[in-house]
Design an enzyme around this catalytic site. Structure first.
Site, PDB file in Angstrom:
ATOM      1  N   ASP A 407      -4.968  42.716   0.933  1.00 21.25           N
ATOM      2  CA  ASP A 407      -4.610  43.560   2.074  1.00 21.25           C
ATOM      3  C   ASP A 407      -4.857  45.017   1.683  1.00 21.25           C
ATOM      4  OD1 ASP A 407      -3.541  44.359   4.496  1.00 21.25           O
ATOM      5  OD2 ASP A 407      -1.476  44.366   3.748  1.00 21.25           O
ATOM      6  N   GLU A 410      -9.142  48.624   2.830  1.00 19.41           N
ATOM      7  CA  GLU A 410     -10.161  49.422   3.552  1.00 19.41           C
ATOM      8  C   GLU A 410     -10.762  50.484   2.637  1.00 19.41           C
ATOM      9  OE1 GLU A 410      -7.058  48.725   4.717  1.00 19.41           O
ATOM     10  OE2 GLU A 410      -7.818  47.068   5.917  1.00 19.41           O
ATOM     11  N   ASP A 484      -2.885  43.976  11.878  1.00 15.95           N
ATOM     12  CA  ASP A 484      -1.554  44.179  12.451  1.00 15.95           C
ATOM     13  C   ASP A 484      -1.560  44.186  13.979  1.00 15.95           C
ATOM     14  OD1 ASP A 484      -0.688  44.245   9.886  1.00 15.95           O
ATOM     15  OD2 ASP A 484      -0.528  46.429   9.777  1.00 15.95           O
TER      16      ASP A 484
HETATM   17  C1  GLC Z   1      -0.007  45.467   6.193  1.00 23.67           C
HETATM   18  C2  GLC Z   1      -0.594  44.102   6.497  1.00 23.67           C
HETATM   19  C3  GLC Z   1       0.514  43.142   6.844  1.00 23.67           C
HETATM   20  C4  GLC Z   1       1.507  43.093   5.690  1.00 23.67           C
HETATM   21  C5  GLC Z   1       2.046  44.479   5.383  1.00 23.67           C
HETATM   22  C6  GLC Z   1       2.931  44.505   4.154  1.00 23.67           C
HETATM   23  O1  GLC Z   1       0.558  46.005   7.323  1.00 23.67           O
HETATM   24  O2  GLC Z   1      -1.541  44.173   7.517  1.00 23.67           O
HETATM   25  O3  GLC Z   1       0.015  41.866   7.124  1.00 23.67           O
HETATM   26  O4  GLC Z   1       2.566  42.237   6.000  1.00 23.67           O
HETATM   27  O5  GLC Z   1       0.970  45.358   5.162  1.00 23.67           O
HETATM   28  O6  GLC Z   1       2.258  44.051   3.037  1.00 23.67           O
END
Ligand code: GLC
Length: 788
Positions: A407, A410, A484
């Site tokens: 995650d 980017e 998200d």
């Molecule tokens: C980001 C991700 C989400 C995750 C959060 C905490 O917002 O997109 O899926 O739960 O980070 O790690």
């Protein structure tokens, strides 16, 4: 924030809309030719034309130098030797392969690509290739009234992207995704265009910020980038599936995923302790809700340090992981790129000492704030660092982990620009370039590091990787979830065209957070969303901190029972889905398909965003509005059978379908079949039988390949797989089911097939490989068993 108020449209804010005109590449002066390429020396720069295959042409413009043929890491195949010829007359050069003719006009340089029947595929007239002093490069192409546009990776909005303009710049967007939210997390600078039922594709292989504009002008569209060469490929189709095959020939296809990763996944930001994880797991088992994966979001770590566990909340991770695995559930932890700046943290120490972190040209390390506070970022553009990062995953595999969730790659940084300073200089395997040039590659390269590392550590077992960011080619390493979203009905609706366009863009394994990530979901929305999730390639329920809990049982028995049914339905459909994953792995053609992909000559499918197909014969038309129990469903040609009721609908028309909350409208095309299995609690439980549901027709033939293998190793790359061609031939007198010759040595756990033939007419006989079978008849259906 001022930009969130009416100040945003203050008259004084109006940007200067008059653009500086692009400098055109100009007239051709002469051409140089070698084995592989033709280079046109033009008044204002150079253009190289080359071929990767007879049906894939590559054009590269460089205003200052003879073009380099170095690609981004998206491209993995070497060009084949292509037989080609060059002719010249007063006006143009014509380069021909067995599949296409490229007319290259001399004054000024313009390209028109035609197929061998003379259909124009892509052309330029008034405007063509150009550039600006500041390094921008642009390409204009003619657009006709009937042209449609698909692909572009992960974008909001409807299915057909005509009339839109999109930017490619991987971005973390927590703000609600609405139809004009752009860009999101993935950059796939590729699209497919459909004209009169024939398709072609264009891949603009440039990792700078780029823009595709199908909106501003009526007779042209354009694509441009802030820097780099104008390097693009044209895939000549002619069918939409051919284009996907051609694009994924260049950028690669997904490896076959482990079977457990196509089961049901449950996540939460965050399950905060071992006890909580165990409770959630036990509840699934007690309630007979199938599940294969539970996620650990950022709270499992010691103050968000990657490659650590919080010893207070997770004192015995290895035991927890093993116990869950014994119960059929894998644990997938999140791993973000940001490494906490902490001189007492071994990963940070190693990274600094061994020079793995991103730096400025001058040598200072770049740091930015993410979950752990000030953090350094591995420079994944460098092979040495990718290897280091990959090896670090032994920490997880030693604990019994087989899947990773990447995650914030980017990369997301908590600052005004939302990402890394674009002046950072990446090592880029010996060809240093700025973050401005390589930003869009960061997630892809992290994916490569993680995937290769896990593959190495797991010694022959398949791993699973989930990623938020990526670039063209991301399918080689990871499945993609769409970031998200929120618990809005609109976001359920938006997920369909987004995932269908991801599929067209080579990413066959994608899905949204089921139930919605931010905002509070409710029983009805979660139920309808789970019905859709049961048929999206990636199926995970995930939700954010401080939102309503959304495990399947959170809204009472009424919803729980329906949600259980649909998760169970997913498990019944796994053999069918797995065969389709195999197809995506071999050809690139996605599991979840817009109807347009199957019916490119049916205009009614061109903008259909609220229905989709699974493979070539299953139509899913979900209800995606609150308290709605009827919807219009468009059926393409053929006759379609309601999976639950057996009711038949004739195609090329729209029918009103009734669907109470417990019903997802699913239709199978008459004359075809689907391959299912009994429900299992987890893919780790043995599959006892294979069930074929055949839908009799009175004419026609349907052929497909059933596929299976052990679902967890790479032995399928040898002979350890089962490929079984199955043909259904229907006439008004008889339905014949033919099992072709089996290929491969894989011996599945089921030894027989339960065949159900539905929609039979009274006098229709059934034959198996030409031999008459009787079976048990009930109503319009017959059941019999066949040996595999
Ligand atoms: C980001 C991700 C989400 C995750 C959060 C905490 O917002 O997109 O899926 O739960 O980070 O790690």
């Amino acid at each position: 924030m001022l930009e969130d108020t009416s100040f945003a449209i203050h008259p004084g804010n109006n940007p200067n809309l008059s653009e500086t005109p692009y400098q055109d590449i100009g007239n051709i002066k002469h051409v140089e030719k070698d084995e592989e390429r033709y280079t046109f020396y033009c008044e204002n720069g150079y253009v190289t034309v080359t071929f990767n295959r007879a049906d894939i042409i590559r054009i590269v413009m460089n205003p200052t130098d003879v073009p380099s043929l170095k690609s981004t890491p998206a491209v993995i195949t070497q060009p084949e030797t292509v037989h080609k010829e060059l002719r010249e007359d007063n006006e143009a050069y014509v380069i021909s392969t067995s599949h296409l003719d490229a007319y290259i006009q001399k004054a000024p340089f313009r390209v028109r690509i035609q197929d061998k029947e003379g259909h124009t595929i892509a052309s330029e007239q008034e405007k063509g290739l150009g550039f600006q002093e500041n390094g921008e490069v642009i390409c204009y192409k003619d657009m006709q009234e009937q042209d449609r546009f698909y692909g572009f990776g992960e974008k909001t909005g409807f299915l057909d992207k005509r009339g839109e303009s999109y930017t490619m710049w991987n971005s973390d967007v927590f703000a609600p995704h609405n139809p004009e939210t752009d860009p999101l997390y993935q950059s796939i600078p590729y699209f497919m265009s459909l004209r009169d039922g024939r398709a072609h594709g264009i891949f603009f292989d440039n990792s700078y910020k780029s823009t595709f504009d199908m909106k501003t002008e009526t007779d042209h569209y354009s694509f441009r980038a802030e820097g780099g060469q104008l390097d693009y490929y044209v895939f000549i189709g002619p069918s939409p599936k051919d284009v996907i095959e051609q694009y994924t020939h260049i950028t690669g296809r997904m490896p076959l995923p482990p079977k457990w990763s196509i089961g049901y996944h449950q996540s939460r930001y965050s399950y905060q302790s071992e006890q909580e994880v165990r409770e959630v797991a036990n509840t699934f088992i007690e309630k007979d809700i199938p599940i294969d994966v539970l996620y650990l979001d950022i709270h499992y770590m010691n103050e968000y340090r990657v490659f650590t566990f919080d010893k207070d909340q997770f004192p015995t991770p290895e035991k927890m992981i093993q116990d869950l695995k014994n119960a059929g559930i894998r644990v997938v932890p999140i791993v973000d790129p940001g490494v906490k700046k902490d001189p007492e943290y071994s990963i940070y120490q190693e990274g600094v000492r061994e020079d793995h972190f991103c730096k400025y040209l001058e040598g200072d390390m770049y740091t930015g704030d993410v979950w752990p506070g000030e953090s350094a970022f591995p420079d994944f553009t460098d092979e040495r660092t990718r290897k280091w990062w990959g090896e670090k995953h032994q920490y997880y595999t030693d604990l019994g982990i087989e899947g990773i969730w990447n995650d914030m790659n980017e990369p997301a940084v908590f600052n005004e620009t939302k990402t890394m300073d674009t002046n950072v200089m990446h090592k880029n395997d010996g060809d240093p370039q700025t973050h401005r040039a390589l930003h869009n590659l960061y997630g892809l390269m992290m994916g490569e590091a993680t995937y290769e590392g896990m593959k190495e550590q797991l010694g022959g077992k398949r791993s699973f990787l989930l990623t938020r960011a990526g670039y063209a080619g991301v399918q080689r390493y990871a499945s993609v979830w769409t970031g998200d979203n929120r618990s809005f009905w609109e976001h359920l609706q938006m997920a369909l065209p987004m995932c269908m366009n991801l599929g067209i863009s080579g990413v066959a394994f994608s899905g949204p957070d089921v139930g919605g990530f931010a905002h509070d979901t409710n029983g009805e929305l979660l139920t309808r969303w789970t019905q859709v999730g049961a048929f999206t390639p990636y199926f995970r329920n995930h939700s954010a901190l401080d939102t309503a809990r959304q495990e399947p049982w959170q809204f009472g028995e009424k919803y729980e029972a329906i949600i259980r049914d649909y998760i169970q339905l997913r498990y019944q459909w796994l053999p069918q889905l797995y065969s389709l994953f195999r197809e995506a792995h071999e050809t690139g053609v996605p599991v979840m398909r817009p109807l347009m992909l199957e019916y490119p000559h049916d205009e009614k499918t061109y903008q259909l965003y609220d229905e989709f197909m699974i493979g070539d014969n299953t139509l899913i038309a979900p209800i995606m509005h609150p308290e709605v129990t009827d919807r219009a469903v468009y059926f393409p040609e053929g006759t379609w059978v309601d999976y639950f009721t057996g009711e038949e609908y004739s195609g090329k028309q729209t029918h009103l379908i009734h669907a109470e909350l417990d019903k997802l409208p699913i239709f199978i095309k008459k004359g075809s079949f689907v391959a299912l299995s009994p429900v299992r609690q987890s893919t780790m439980n043995k599959q006892d039988s294979l069930i074929l549901h055949v839908y009799a027709n009175d004419e026609g033939e349907y052929k497909t390949m059933f596929y299976d293998d052990d679902g967890e190793t790479y032995q399928y790359e040898g002979e350890e797989s089962l490929k079984l061609p199955i043909t259904i031939s229907s006439t008004s007198a008889e339905v014949n089911i033919a099992f072709g010759e089996k290929q491969g040595r894989f011996n599945p756990s089921y030894q027989h097939v339960d065949v159900y033939v539905h929609s039979l007419q009274d006098n229709q006989a059934i034959t198996l490989n030409g031999e008459k079978v009787t079976g048990e008849r009930s109503g319009q259906s017959v059941h019999f068993q066949a040996k595999l």
